[in-house]
Design a protein around this motif. Structure first.
Motif, mmCIF file in Angstrom:
data_model
loop_
_atom_site.group_PDB
_atom_site.id
_atom_site.type_symbol
_atom_site.label_atom_id
_atom_site.label_comp_id
_atom_site.label_asym_id
_atom_site.label_seq_id
_atom_site.Cartn_x
_atom_site.Cartn_y
_atom_site.Cartn_z
ATOM 1 N N LEU A 192 -2.517 2.349 6.858
ATOM 2 C CA LEU A 192 -1.649 1.182 6.966
ATOM 3 C C LEU A 192 -1.338 0.844 8.423
ATOM 4 C CD1 LEU A 192 0.881 1.927 4.047
ATOM 5 C CD2 LEU A 192 -0.859 0.140 4.093
ATOM 6 N N HIS A 237 3.987 -7.062 7.264
ATOM 7 C CA HIS A 237 3.196 -6.179 8.130
ATOM 8 C C HIS A 237 1.805 -6.772 8.310
ATOM 9 C CE1 HIS A 237 1.685 -2.521 9.928
ATOM 10 N NE2 HIS A 237 0.730 -2.445 9.002
ATOM 11 N N ALA A 239 -1.804 -5.851 9.028
ATOM 12 C CA ALA A 239 -2.677 -4.670 9.032
ATOM 13 C C ALA A 239 -3.686 -4.769 10.156
ATOM 14 C CB ALA A 239 -3.394 -4.558 7.692
ATOM 15 N N ARG A 245 0.197 -8.146 5.126
ATOM 16 C CA ARG A 245 0.527 -7.266 4.025
ATOM 17 C C ARG A 245 2.036 -7.244 3.866
ATOM 18 N NH1 ARG A 245 -3.834 -6.833 1.377
ATOM 19 N NH2 ARG A 245 -3.086 -4.919 0.354
ATOM 20 N N LEU A 247 5.008 -4.496 2.900
ATOM 21 C CA LEU A 247 5.287 -3.080 2.668
ATOM 22 C C LEU A 247 6.710 -2.899 2.200
ATOM 23 C CD1 LEU A 247 3.651 -1.447 5.832
ATOM 24 C CD2 LEU A 247 2.597 -1.953 3.622
ATOM 25 N N ASP A 264 2.375 -0.263 -0.297
ATOM 26 C CA ASP A 264 1.807 -1.600 -0.121
ATOM 27 C C ASP A 264 2.085 -2.410 -1.398
ATOM 28 O OD1 ASP A 264 0.314 -3.874 0.274
ATOM 29 O OD2 ASP A 264 -1.429 -2.822 1.088
ATOM 30 N N THR A 266 1.746 -5.788 -1.528
ATOM 31 C CA THR A 266 1.199 -7.128 -1.296
ATOM 32 C C THR A 266 0.760 -7.783 -2.595
ATOM 33 O OG1 THR A 266 0.441 -6.385 0.873
ATOM 34 C CG2 THR A 266 -0.499 -8.436 0.020
#
Length: 828
Positions: A192, A237, A239, A245, A247, A264, A266
């Protein structure tokens, strides 16, 4: 792999176990177990720490008799007399499994026991050897030793999970936390963060995910460190491999460290976004509620609009605020049982913001909403559908105009009542009634007034009934009543009340309306215990009541059925007669008394039935009037008479009788016009004969129609004058062209002076009004002479001619209709 041990299915890492298996094999007799002394005593010196001896106690349960030091240390208790069921479960199951297997097989058996100590998963071999004993029951020699391989449990979990795991240490600047060092992390966290574990370990959080320093994540982690309270939150976030993404961070303080689980979410967020899009924009009312508290946690716009509550009111509500109180128990049960919760068959009662009750079907689905179990409920409002179904069901059994039961429901209730008659002494009455004069109301004022009259009649019928009795509308102006528990006396009193109540005048939309009622009655079980037969018998009694003068009630009598059958058979034949050409028109001349010349001829209908022969007009004309058949029959007579008269010498005319029933037909004037136009007959050669009953019924409407006909040039005659009311106001209200004196006064001449006076008076009226007077039924020269003396101008009767077919009349008209006095006397 040790060969001897594997022979017995024993998997071991220790040679000592293989040697014990070899020794057990050598010492074991051909059939049976080796003695305890041969196996245990010889091995205790070298293996004393790792072995134990066990057997069964008096109660049949396993217990230890002896154990070496290492064995006891593993057990964590002194072995002597220790029952197996006192051990921890993982030890108890492992040792017990080996003992049971060894005892059952009669051979060595092995298993493993696992335990966790100091965060390490440790594995211990356990091998059981069954032995015989000189003292009785079998013994078991047990070997137990820990294998060398150990597994770090935390590390295994740390490495195996798909979630990212990381441990952070705060970096201080004075009293303030300014960053975090990554102390440890697993492969998922490395993925991640976008790097290898060894490259990321001991790096600063601000270097790895600088966005966390400004998007609120750093502040939340710092707060956990200071407060020592767990926290869960979400961050956006980016990536390392690209792409945004989402988190979820679950962080917990751990001494001077913070342990963080990174999940995760997403795809979950994408699904939630799709759900919210479909949920919010769905035209079907929906909400999401907690299955435990039943509190609503989300609601879409459609539900807000449909129920009328604001979104804030919805989110402050539970299901109990939306469901009717009588549904609360069912709501609770439905959420305790997932199967019933998902069912959509049940119809629920909900309440809207304005207090309106609505009927709904629920379609429920279990979902996760904001990481918690929830119920998505879609609502289908079936209120209108249910109301429509109820209306359809009501209409299937009720009359739409009056709201009364219809024939179907009446028959059902009547059948139920008959089934409840438990003894021959119990009674039930059926009253069948129709309105006298209702057709006249429809014809005079139109069907809307007729419909309102039926509603008014219905209300009077309801008021006349006793509680529990039932009234139904079974035809246009026909009603049926069932009196439960009533005999002849009760039915007689009710029929009197009904006739009296319905005969009182009505005020309908400003019109004074009058109708009457005739009633037929049948009694169960005397007249029948069958619903259909009872109704039929009451209907037959109704026919008798109408035939006896109307405004009456009659009870069914068996002999009535025969006369009704005859009447109905005659009616059926009458309906067929016009189509079959069974009618003929006969003509009877009207003769001028002064000149003995035929001035007109009256058209008289004759019915020649193929089986009955000549049917009397007195028999079938009233039936035709009652059934309405007089209208098509009368139209045929009018057409045929005009057609025939058109062939006669001018100005000889034709007289056609019109029934009061024909005046109720709105097409009468058109029928006269059509007959004249088709035949080519001059209007002044057509005489319409009416009786005073035409003026008695709907005087204004019928007078208007008579004026319309006279305006066409048609002559109008008053027939049978002197009978009935014989009101002179009729002669004043309409300018008749001719007055016909009824035969009942003529036949008494010349002897009856009263009849002579009446004839003289009518003839005088005719002279004063300037209209012709016709004496009917003249049969003798003496009558003719007296009529001439009294001033009559025309005569009709057997003295001149009986009614004759058209061909015979034509022969009479060869000389222009002139008759000699000699011929008249000869005819007499």
């Amino acid at each position: 792999m040790f060969k001897i041990a594997s022979h017995y299915g024993v998997s071991t890492e220790f040679r000592d176990v293989d040697e014990l298996c070899f020794k057990w094999q050598v010492e074991a007799p051909t059939r049976g177990l080796p003695l305890y002394e041969q196996i245990a005593l010889g091995s205790l010196g070298r293996l004393a720490d790792d072995v134990a001896l066990a057997g069964r106690g008096n109660d049949g349960e396993y217990e230890f008799l002896y154990a070496g030091g290492a064995f006891e240390a593993w057990l964590g208790a002194s072995a002597r007399g220790l029952r197996l069921d006192r051990l921890e479960r993982n030890f108890r199951d492992a040792v017990g499994g080996a003992l049971d297997s060894a005892g059952a097989r009669g051979a060595p058996a092995a298993t493993v026991a696992r335990s966790i100590r100091d965060g390490m998963v440790r594995t211990r071999e356990i091998v059981a050897f069954p032995l015989s004993s000189r003292w009785g029951g079998p013994l078991f020699f047990l070997f137990s030793r820990e294998r060398a391989s150990k597994y770090d449990l935390v590390d295994a979990i740390y490495r195996a999970t798909d979630d990212g795991l990381a441990t952070l240490a705060a970096v201080h600047a004075g009293k303030h936390i300014v960053d975090f060092d990554i102390v440890s992390l697993n492969a998922s966290a490395s993925r991640l963060f976008g790097g290898a574990e060894r490259d990321l370990q001991w790096r600063r959080l601000s270097e790895i995910v600088p966005a966390w320093m400004t998007n609120g994540a750093f502040e939340r982690l710092s707060a956990i460190f200071h407060s020592a309270i767990d926290d869960t939150f979400e961050v956006a976030h980016h990536a390392a491999e690209g792409g945004a993404r989402h988190l979820r961070l679950a962080a917990a303080p751990m001494g001077d460290l913070v342990a963080v689980t990174l999940t995760d979410v997403t795809e979950l967020k994408a699904r939630e976004a799709s759900f919210r899009l479909l949920f919010e924009g769905n035209p079907m009312p929906m909400w999401v509620h907690d299955p435990q508290t039943l509190r609503i946690v989300a609601v879409n716009d459609a539900a807000v609009a449909h129920y009328g509550y604001s979104r804030e009111q919805f989110l402050a509500s539970t299901l109990f605020d939306l469901y009717a109180e009588e549904e609360w128990a069912a709501v609770t049960i439905a959420h305790e049982s997932p199967a019933s919760r998902r069912s959509s068959d049940r119809i629920w009662s909900n309440r809207t913001a304005d207090g309106r009750a609505i009927k709904v079907q629920n379609y429920a689905r279990e979902i996760a909403f904001d990481d918690s179990p929830a119920i998505l409920l879609a609502i289908v409002d079936v209120t209108e559908q249910r109301e429509q179904a109820a209306r359809i069901a009501h209409l299937a059994h009720h009359d739409p105009l009056t709201g009364l039961a219809n024939r179907v429901l009446f028959r059902t209730r009547l059948t139920e009542g008959l089934q409840r008659l438990e003894s021959a002494d119990e009674r039930l009455a059926v009253l069948y009634l129709d309105l006298d004069g209702f057709k006249d109301v429809n014809d005079a004022f139109g069907h809307p007034i007729g419909d309102r009259l039926l509603v008014a009649v219905t209300e009077r019928l309801r008021q006349a009934l006793a509680p529990g009795d039932m009234v139904a509308r079974v035809g246009g102006d026909e009603f049926a009543i069932v009196q439960f528990g009533a005999g002849a006396q009760e039915a007689d009193r009710l029929a009197d009340r009904v006739v009296a109540a319905l005969s009182v005048g009505y005020e309908i939309d400003g019109h004074a309306v009058a109708v009457g009622a005739s009633v037929g009655i049948s009694i169960a079980p005397i007249d029948s215990a069958d619903a259909d037969i009872l109704l039929k018998n009451a209907d037959i009694a109704l026919y008798r009541a109408k035939a006896d003068g109307r405004g009456l009630h009659r009870f069914f009598e068996p002999e009535m059925a025969a006369s009704i059958l005859v009447r109905r058979a005659l009616e059926a034949d009458l309906r067929h007669a016009l189509v079959a050409g069974e009618f003929q028109i006969y003509y009877q001349p009207l003769v001028d008394i002064a000149t003995y010349r035929i001035v007109a001829s009256e058209a008289l209908l004759r019915w020649f039935h193929p089986e009955r022969g000549l049917v009397s007009p007195n028999e079938f004309i009233p039936l035709a009037e009652e059934t309405g058949l007089i209208v098509p029959i009368g139209e045929w007579v009018l057409r045929e008479a005009c057609r025939e008269a058109a062939s006669w010498p001018e100005p000889i005319g034709v007289c056609v009788n019109l029934s009061p029933a024909q005046f109720r037909s709105r097409s009468l004037a058109q029928s006269v016009l059509s007959a004249l136009a088709t035949s080519g007959l001059a209007p002044q050669r057509l005489e319409i004969e009416i009786t005073e009953s035409v003026l008695l019924a709907e005087n204004h409407a019928n007078l208007a129609l008579l004026h319309q006909l006279r305006g066409l040039g048609v002559c109008i005659s008053m027939d049978d004058f002197g009978t009935g009311y014989s009101s002179l106001s009729y002669l004043r209200s309409f300018p008749f062209d001719k007055i016909k004196i009824d035969r009942s006064f003529v036949k008494e001449l010349p002897e009856n002076q009263e009849c002579g006076a009446i004839v003289r008076a009518v003839a005088g009226i005719g002279q004063c009004l300037g209209v012709a007077t016709v004496a009917e039924g003249v049969e003798t020269p003496e009558q003719l002479e007296r009529l001439r003396e009294e001033g009559c101008t025309q005569m009709q009767g057997f003295l001149f001619s009986r009614p004759a077919p058209a061909a015979e009349l034509r022969r009479m008209l060869v000389n222009g209709g002139e008759l000699s006095a000699v011929a008249v006397v000869s005819a007499a």
